[in-house]
Design a protein around this motif. Structure first.
Motif, PDB file in Angstrom:
ATOM      1  N   VAL A 189      -0.844   3.124  -1.705  1.00 26.05           N
ATOM      2  CA  VAL A 189      -1.963   2.539  -1.076  1.00 26.05           C
ATOM      3  C   VAL A 189      -2.885   2.813  -1.655  1.00 26.05           C
ATOM      4  O   VAL A 189      -3.549   3.823  -1.706  1.00 26.05           O
ATOM      5  CB  VAL A 189      -1.996   2.516   0.223  1.00 26.05           C
ATOM      6  N   GLY A 213       2.314  -1.945   0.376  1.00 24.83           N
ATOM      7  CA  GLY A 213       1.215  -0.921  -0.418  1.00 24.83           C
ATOM      8  C   GLY A 213       1.032  -2.160  -1.649  1.00 24.83           C
ATOM      9  O   GLY A 213       1.312  -3.342  -1.600  1.00 24.83           O
ATOM     10  N   LEU A 216      -3.307  -3.301   5.476  1.00 26.67           N
ATOM     11  CA  LEU A 216      -2.417  -3.271   5.360  1.00 26.67           C
ATOM     12  C   LEU A 216      -1.424  -3.540   5.853  1.00 26.67           C
ATOM     13  O   LEU A 216      -1.589  -2.713   7.153  1.00 26.67           O
ATOM     14  CB  LEU A 216      -2.780  -2.744   3.886  1.00 26.67           C
ATOM     15  N   THR A 246      -5.963   5.853   0.756  1.00 25.93           N
ATOM     16  CA  THR A 246      -5.695   5.701  -0.727  1.00 25.93           C
ATOM     17  C   THR A 246      -4.602   6.796  -0.777  1.00 25.93           C
ATOM     18  O   THR A 246      -5.115   8.373  -0.808  1.00 25.93           O
ATOM     19  CB  THR A 246      -6.623   6.172  -1.913  1.00 25.93           C
ATOM     20  N   LEU A 289       2.061  -1.905   6.385  1.00 26.53           N
ATOM     21  CA  LEU A 289       3.243  -1.461   5.791  1.00 26.53           C
ATOM     22  C   LEU A 289       5.108  -1.735   6.694  1.00 26.53           C
ATOM     23  O   LEU A 289       4.785  -1.187   7.563  1.00 26.53           O
ATOM     24  CB  LEU A 289       3.529   0.729   5.342  1.00 26.53           C
TER      25      LEU A 289
END
Length: 116
Positions: free
Chosen positions: A112, A9, A18, A90, A20
């Motif tokens: 995040v 994150g 991103l 988010t 994870l």
């Protein structure tokens, strides 16, 4: 005891990506399904994506075409590749595994944040 540890994150700009990761360790468990969920302030925890033992996947409509879930069975690891991130993504992202006997295990979550 089964432990799940998420990582990957962070803060990313809108349109960014991103990845994870979630590693399961501890007591051996026969895993049926691994998945990612998320929770933003004031909202309930919601499903993002899951992957089952037969490699079938399921995605929330809001992330279809942008997120990809995958797993490494040998390493008891599940990944979530997130592309084209937007502010609505988010949240705190949680990893969850479901065993063949119905047991459920959650990670502690990874934040995040999508912001310019």
């Amino acid at each position: 005891q089964v432990q799940l540890v998420e990582s990957g994150g962070g803060l990313v700009q809108p349109g960014g990506s991103l990845r994870l990761s979630c590693v399961a360790s501890g007591r051996a468990v026969s895993i049926y399904r691994m998945g990612w969920y998320r929770q933003s302030p004031g909202n309930q925890r919601e499903l993002v994506a899951t992957i089952s033992v037969d490699e079938s996947t399921n995605y929330a409509d809001s992330v279809k075409g942008r997120f990809t879930i995958s797993r490494n069975k040998a390493q008891n690891t599940v990944y979530l590749q997130m592309n084209s991130l937007n502010v609505e993504d988010t949240a705190v992202y949680y990893c969850k595994i479901t065993s063949n006997f119905g047991g459920e295990y959650w990670g502690q979550g990874t934040q995040v944040t999508v912001s310019s």
